[in-house]
Design an enzyme around this catalytic site. Sequence first.
Site, mmCIF file in Angstrom:
data_model
loop_
_atom_site.group_PDB
_atom_site.id
_atom_site.type_symbol
_atom_site.label_atom_id
_atom_site.label_comp_id
_atom_site.label_asym_id
_atom_site.label_seq_id
_atom_site.Cartn_x
_atom_site.Cartn_y
_atom_site.Cartn_z
ATOM 1 N N ASP A 119 -6.859 -2.573 -7.344
ATOM 2 C CA ASP A 119 -7.225 -3.286 -6.362
ATOM 3 C C ASP A 119 -7.398 -4.804 -6.372
ATOM 4 O OD1 ASP A 119 -8.302 -2.511 -3.548
ATOM 5 O OD2 ASP A 119 -9.681 -4.072 -4.143
ATOM 6 N N TYR A 176 -15.134 -11.919 0.040
ATOM 7 C CA TYR A 176 -15.641 -10.433 -0.550
ATOM 8 C C TYR A 176 -16.775 -10.812 -1.354
ATOM 9 C CZ TYR A 176 -11.772 -7.874 1.522
ATOM 10 O OH TYR A 176 -11.120 -7.551 2.180
ATOM 11 N N ARG A 195 -3.611 6.467 1.041
ATOM 12 C CA ARG A 195 -4.145 7.772 1.687
ATOM 13 C C ARG A 195 -3.460 8.361 2.836
ATOM 14 N NH1 ARG A 195 -9.547 4.687 3.379
ATOM 15 N NH2 ARG A 195 -8.004 3.215 3.537
ATOM 16 N N ARG A 237 0.859 -1.274 -0.245
ATOM 17 C CA ARG A 237 -0.142 -0.084 0.117
ATOM 18 C C ARG A 237 0.940 1.320 0.013
ATOM 19 N NH1 ARG A 237 -5.681 -0.515 1.821
ATOM 20 N NH2 ARG A 237 -6.194 -2.491 0.613
ATOM 21 N N ARG A 246 -6.956 11.490 -5.771
ATOM 22 C CA ARG A 246 -8.155 10.604 -5.679
ATOM 23 C C ARG A 246 -9.191 11.663 -5.559
ATOM 24 N NH1 ARG A 246 -11.941 9.204 -2.385
ATOM 25 N NH2 ARG A 246 -12.415 6.750 -2.071
HETATM 26 O O1 CP3 Z 1 0.112 -1.698 -2.400
HETATM 27 C C1 CP3 Z 1 -0.364 -0.735 -3.360
HETATM 28 O O2 CP3 Z 1 0.098 0.355 -2.867
HETATM 29 C C2 CP3 Z 1 -1.128 -1.254 -4.461
HETATM 30 C C3 CP3 Z 1 -2.505 -0.981 -4.556
HETATM 31 C C4 CP3 Z 1 -3.405 -1.692 -3.573
HETATM 32 C C5 CP3 Z 1 -4.586 -1.407 -2.886
HETATM 33 N N1 CP3 Z 1 -5.120 -2.350 -2.593
HETATM 34 C C6 CP3 Z 1 -5.123 -0.021 -3.274
HETATM 35 C C7 CP3 Z 1 -6.081 0.374 -2.439
HETATM 36 C C8 CP3 Z 1 -3.278 -3.042 -3.390
HETATM 37 C C9 CP3 Z 1 -2.194 -4.116 -3.637
HETATM 38 C C10 CP3 Z 1 -4.515 -3.442 -2.612
HETATM 39 C C11 CP3 Z 1 -4.729 -4.904 -2.203
HETATM 40 C C12 CP3 Z 1 -5.990 -5.361 -1.345
HETATM 41 N N2 CP3 Z 1 -7.334 -4.476 -1.714
HETATM 42 C C13 CP3 Z 1 -6.274 -6.159 -0.667
HETATM 43 C C14 CP3 Z 1 -5.185 -7.068 -0.209
HETATM 44 C C15 CP3 Z 1 -4.013 -6.426 0.674
HETATM 45 C C16 CP3 Z 1 -4.468 -6.349 1.964
HETATM 46 O O3 CP3 Z 1 -4.275 -5.074 2.496
HETATM 47 O O4 CP3 Z 1 -4.917 -7.401 2.754
HETATM 48 C C17 CP3 Z 1 -7.525 -6.196 -0.161
HETATM 49 C C18 CP3 Z 1 -7.979 -7.049 0.896
HETATM 50 C C19 CP3 Z 1 -8.240 -5.129 -0.689
HETATM 51 C C20 CP3 Z 1 -9.568 -4.739 -0.611
HETATM 52 C C21 CP3 Z 1 -9.743 -3.432 -0.206
HETATM 53 N N3 CP3 Z 1 -9.431 -2.341 -1.103
HETATM 54 C C22 CP3 Z 1 -10.243 -2.952 0.811
HETATM 55 C C23 CP3 Z 1 -10.644 -3.932 2.059
HETATM 56 C C24 CP3 Z 1 -10.278 -1.435 0.950
HETATM 57 C C25 CP3 Z 1 -10.580 -0.808 1.567
HETATM 58 C C26 CP3 Z 1 -9.808 -0.878 2.968
HETATM 59 C C27 CP3 Z 1 -9.477 0.679 3.389
HETATM 60 O O5 CP3 Z 1 -8.382 0.843 3.619
HETATM 61 O O6 CP3 Z 1 -10.271 1.439 3.340
HETATM 62 C C28 CP3 Z 1 -9.735 -1.123 -0.308
HETATM 63 C C29 CP3 Z 1 -9.573 0.152 -1.047
HETATM 64 C C30 CP3 Z 1 -8.159 0.583 -1.270
HETATM 65 N N4 CP3 Z 1 -7.393 -0.098 -1.942
HETATM 66 C C31 CP3 Z 1 -7.493 1.745 -1.067
HETATM 67 C C32 CP3 Z 1 -6.300 1.735 -1.540
HETATM 68 C C33 CP3 Z 1 -5.204 2.873 -1.787
HETATM 69 C C34 CP3 Z 1 -8.164 2.953 -0.451
HETATM 70 C C35 CP3 Z 1 -9.284 3.589 -1.172
HETATM 71 C C36 CP3 Z 1 -9.222 4.862 -0.847
HETATM 72 O O7 CP3 Z 1 -8.569 5.814 -1.556
HETATM 73 O O8 CP3 Z 1 -10.468 5.301 -0.093
#
Ligand code: CP3
Length: 364
Positions: free
Chosen positions: A83, A160, A37, A33, A46
Amino acid sequence: MTTETTPSPLKNDRFLRALLREEVDRTPMWMMRQAGRYLPEYRKTREQAGSFMDLCRNTELACEVTMQPLRRYPVDAAILFSDILTIPDAMGLGLRFVAGEGPVFDNPVRDKAAIEKLGVPDPEDELKYVMDAVRAIRKELDGSIPLIGFAGSPWTLATYMVEGGPSKDFARLKAMMYSDPATLHTLLSTVAKSVTSYLRAQIAAGAQAVQIFDSWGGALSDENYREFSLNYMQQIVSELPREADGRRVPVILFTKGGGQWLEDMADTGADALGIDWTTNLGNARRLVGDKVALQGNMDPCVLYAGEAAIRSEVRKVIDSFASGVHLSIEPGKTGHIFNLGHGIHPGIKPEAVEVMFDEVAKYG
Ligand code: CP3
């Protein structure tokens, strides 16, 4: 004659070399990540995009946010901005991100009929926006550092798809697992085929390593982990092309909470394993021997502490890995990639991350 391939020009390849346990000058580093944010410039982009999915679908902006952490920190790899939930979205489940709630599917799949209707998305059609992002990022990186592609594990995606969003206990999915395992296997099998074709397309588009995120495999019993998660990751690993551009494309498996399955994970044919902070890296290294490289594993919460604590914890991670390295391994060929044990939290200060990477670069 050598079986080694000629690497394509890459200015900094220590991440790819460490994944193959080849010699490196220092421990390579990146952070799960790393685009997100906690960075004010991410929040701005964003907002400009509209929603999170609009950001993922906008090639130029997805490329921009991928590059943002690289302008701040001397990381050794970039990760595609996207994602893991793009696949179920492309299958027609209708993904939305709800503020304060996280991802929500409008059409979760909860019975045999819905699951049997699911098809494998075409990565160059419904998911072309992801491949376009990969191609744009590779162009922008211009051979500076490698690009990591990724997907979710079938089990993690199924949590999910069946629950319809984040879940604490996965009650619906586990009820299906215990009462109708055949239907769950149908779902996991379709998702595994989709992940394979998606990762193959990312590699064809330019991803130089790929990581499979099994964020919720750790919620399974020993027996069920093997049957419902590892099994499908193994299938995916066996069907990925392992070379592109004359260079090996390493595969990293990351099961959060997967400490007790490291030997089995190492036997899948993956090149490296992601390790969370609950497992000691030295013990992990002793368990898997020379089979795979290891990536990890600092607790992201360390980054809420002050500079001295961050530097000390970074050194502990590096030392704990070194404690498990057998004397027969040549120095520099240890196969450690520094990372957090899970993604960075939105509330962490970018300055704390700077301290962490500075310490890895000096001490690693
Ligand atoms: O690592 C990186 O920089 C690459 C981008 C990346 C994102 N999600 C961007 C993202 C990667 C590799 C993921 C993987 C992901 N997404 C996983 C597996 C890794 C982990 O954390 O266990 C999972 C379970 C998801 C599903 C997902 N996407 C969730 C549960 C959420 C919301 C959680 C939260 O933090 O609010 C997301 C959204 C998400 N994916 C964001 C980002 C930067 C936040 C979105 C925003 O800008 O509001």
